[in-house]
Enzyme design. Structure first.
Site, PDB file in Angstrom:
ATOM      1  N   THR A 105       0.808  -1.214   0.000  1.00  0.00           N
ATOM      2  CA  THR A 105       0.000   0.000   0.000  1.00  0.00           C
ATOM      3  C   THR A 105       0.842   1.264   0.000  1.00  0.00           C
ATOM      4  O   THR A 105       0.439   2.294  -0.541  1.00  0.00           O
ATOM      5  CB  THR A 105      -0.931  -0.022   1.248  1.00  0.00           C
ATOM      6  OG1 THR A 105      -1.777  -1.163   1.133  1.00  0.00           O
ATOM      7  CG2 THR A 105      -1.784   1.218   1.351  1.00  0.00           C
ATOM      8  N   ASP A 186       0.370  -6.779   5.030  1.00  0.00           N
ATOM      9  CA  ASP A 186      -0.345  -8.035   5.281  1.00  0.00           C
ATOM     10  C   ASP A 186       0.566  -9.174   5.743  1.00  0.00           C
ATOM     11  O   ASP A 186       0.225  -9.932   6.643  1.00  0.00           O
ATOM     12  CB  ASP A 186      -1.107  -8.482   4.023  1.00  0.00           C
ATOM     13  CG  ASP A 186      -2.340  -7.620   3.763  1.00  0.00           C
ATOM     14  OD1 ASP A 186      -2.650  -6.746   4.595  1.00  0.00           O
ATOM     15  OD2 ASP A 186      -2.996  -7.826   2.728  1.00  0.00           O
TER      16      ASP A 186
HETATM   17  N1  ASP Z   1      -2.721  -5.589   0.966  1.00  0.00           N
HETATM   18  C1  ASP Z   1      -1.629  -4.668   1.249  1.00  0.00           C
HETATM   19  C2  ASP Z   1      -0.333  -5.447   1.242  1.00  0.00           C
HETATM   20  O1  ASP Z   1      -0.058  -6.150   2.169  1.00  0.00           O
HETATM   21  C3  ASP Z   1      -1.873  -3.999   2.534  1.00  0.00           C
HETATM   22  C4  ASP Z   1      -0.833  -3.019   2.948  1.00  0.00           C
HETATM   23  O2  ASP Z   1       0.215  -2.874   2.361  1.00  0.00           O
HETATM   24  O3  ASP Z   1      -1.080  -2.345   3.953  1.00  0.00           O
HETATM   25  O4  ASP Z   1       0.427  -5.340   0.315  1.00  0.00           O
END
Ligand code: ASP
Length: 425
Positions: A105, A186
């Site tokens: 993210t 994650d």
């Molecule tokens: N789904 C994302 C990931 O783990 C969530 C994040 O980065 O906060 O890449």
């Protein structure tokens, strides 16, 4: 200059007051200018040969040149699309921090400032993120390298192998004082623990990410990145293994776990608490990891040579009406080990017990962990000990899986090796 000498120079330079045993405060911003003077001339020293990497394939694979910002920039490379290089702030050499990007993210963008989920990671890059934080260029020469660009929910052990090699390669350079890894939140805890077990460096290795995309109101990625670099520059961060730093909280890799799904206070350590906290310009150190890590483990990247991925270890989550079918499926799929995420103190449903006994008899290593985030799974029913089930201690199921995989990556490793590893790392 080897890591220890760098730390000696940097420790000698430190004039931050100690505010009581085991609770030292370091003013990173004050340290950096004096460090810069002492390290004058070192930045141009030739780099040592690269550290050994994993597998012949990687040795042969050409690497794209990394785009560096500031003093170490290579004039023959053009900045990434959409990026304008900011003026370099000082004529003094700055310590180099290598930023290894893996996606997540922190490098994502949404359609609007209020889009907080369902965003994309294709339109933004770590170079754009770095350029968005001019303060970085006042404290370090930042060198970026893209190791992967994925949502970390799709992390693979193949990326871990590449990342471990990249960390060791960067950390082996005399001019590099620390490594920062940008990563999705994650699976950050699993990657952090894997690297903590494997990479051979005492230099700071700091992982960070963000919960809000770069385009969001109050996106926290830029500040998290700045703080991660500040930590990587702090001598106190050396020899602490891999650290996870988001939202002013710094947690050691073994203890770090994601505790929130969308809140920016995403990481905590239910059993251990924080390793440090960021308070304004200060990094306040609170504790140090007690289990061996990085330089003090026998696990090296050589262990993974020739492996396409880590050995299969499945996590089976227990629940009411559990009937052992998922355990049987894991055995049928060829699992070398099963982490049973049991209830309470790693308890096992009566109706699933037989499947686990059968699995153990077939040579599958059975590890008893727990669904409960706090506490430690310890010995319980005599029959479980007699069957060779291994209590996971205070490793959560996903971390227990990583440890089992790292041990079992050696085809000669036995269940007894796994048991000892759970008592040690
Ligand atoms: N789904 C994302 C990931 O783990 C969530 C994040 O980065 O906060 O890449």
């Amino acid at each position: 200059m080897v890591a220890v000498e760098v730390n000696e120079v940097r420790t000698a330079l430190r004039d931050g007051p100690a505010s009581g045993a085991g609770h030292r405060e370091t003013d990173a911003l004050r340290l950096i200018p004096s460090c810069r003077e002492k390290l004058l001339g070192e930045a141009s020293a030739p780099h040592p040969p690269s550290m050994p990497t994993i597998g012949a394939q990687r040795l042969a694979r050409p690497r794209p040149p990394a785009y560096a910002f500031g003093r170490n920039r290579n004039p023959s490379l053009t900045p990434p699309a959409g990026h304008t290089e900011l003026p370099f702030m000082t004529t003094s050499p700055l310590p180099t921090v290598v930023v290894l990007a893996t996606g997540g993210t922190i490098v994502s963008s949404g359609a609007s400032a209020t889009q907080m989920t369902g965003y994309s990671i294709t339109n933004f890059s770590v170079e754009m993120l770095t350029a968005a934080v001019p303060a970085l260029q006042e404290i370090a020469t930042i060198e970026c390298r893209q190791v992967a660009n994925i949502d970390s929910s799709s992390m693979t052990s193949r990326v871990w192998f590449d990342l471990a090699a990249a960390v060791e390669e960067a950390a082996a350079r005399d001019d590099v004082v620390g490594v920062v890894i940008t990563h999705g939140t994650d699976t950050m805890e699993e990657t952090a623990y894997f690297l903590n077990l494997v990479v051979k460096t005492g230099k700071p290795v700091v992982m960070t990410g963000a919960m809000r995309p770069s385009t969001a109101i109050s996106a926290e990625g830029p500040l998290n990145l700045l703080n991660a670099v500040r930590i990587a520059l702090d001598p106190e961060a050396a020899e602490k293994g891999v650290l996870v730093a988001l939202n002013d909280a710094v947690v050691a890799a073994r203890d770090a776990t994601k505790v929130e799904q969308t809140n920016v206070a995403a990481f905590g350590a239910p059993n251990a608490g924080l390793t440090a906290m960021i308070s304004g310009p200060r990094i306040v150190w609170l504790s140090a990891p007690v289990r061996p890590h990085t330089l003090r483990t026998p696990f090296t990247t050589a262990r993974f040579e020739g492996l396409a991925k880590l050995p299969r270890v499945d996590i089976v989550y227990s629940h009411t009406d559990d009937d052992g079918v998922m355990v049987e499926a894991a055995v049928a799929a060829g699992a070398r080990a099963i982490v049973h995420a049991g209830t309470g103190n790693g308890s096992i449903h009566d109706a699933a017990e037989t499947a686990l006994f059968t699995a153990a008899k077939k040579g599958v290593v059975v590890i008893r962990a727990s669904r409960v985030p706090g506490g430690a799974t310890v010995e319980s029913l005599a029959a479980w000990q007699e069957a060779g089930f291994i209590p996971a201690g205070n490793l959560n199921p996903q971390k227990a899986r990583v440890l089992a995989q790292v041990v079992l990556a050696d085809p000669k490793a036995t269940a007894e090796d796994v048991r000892k590893a759970f008592l040690t790392y």
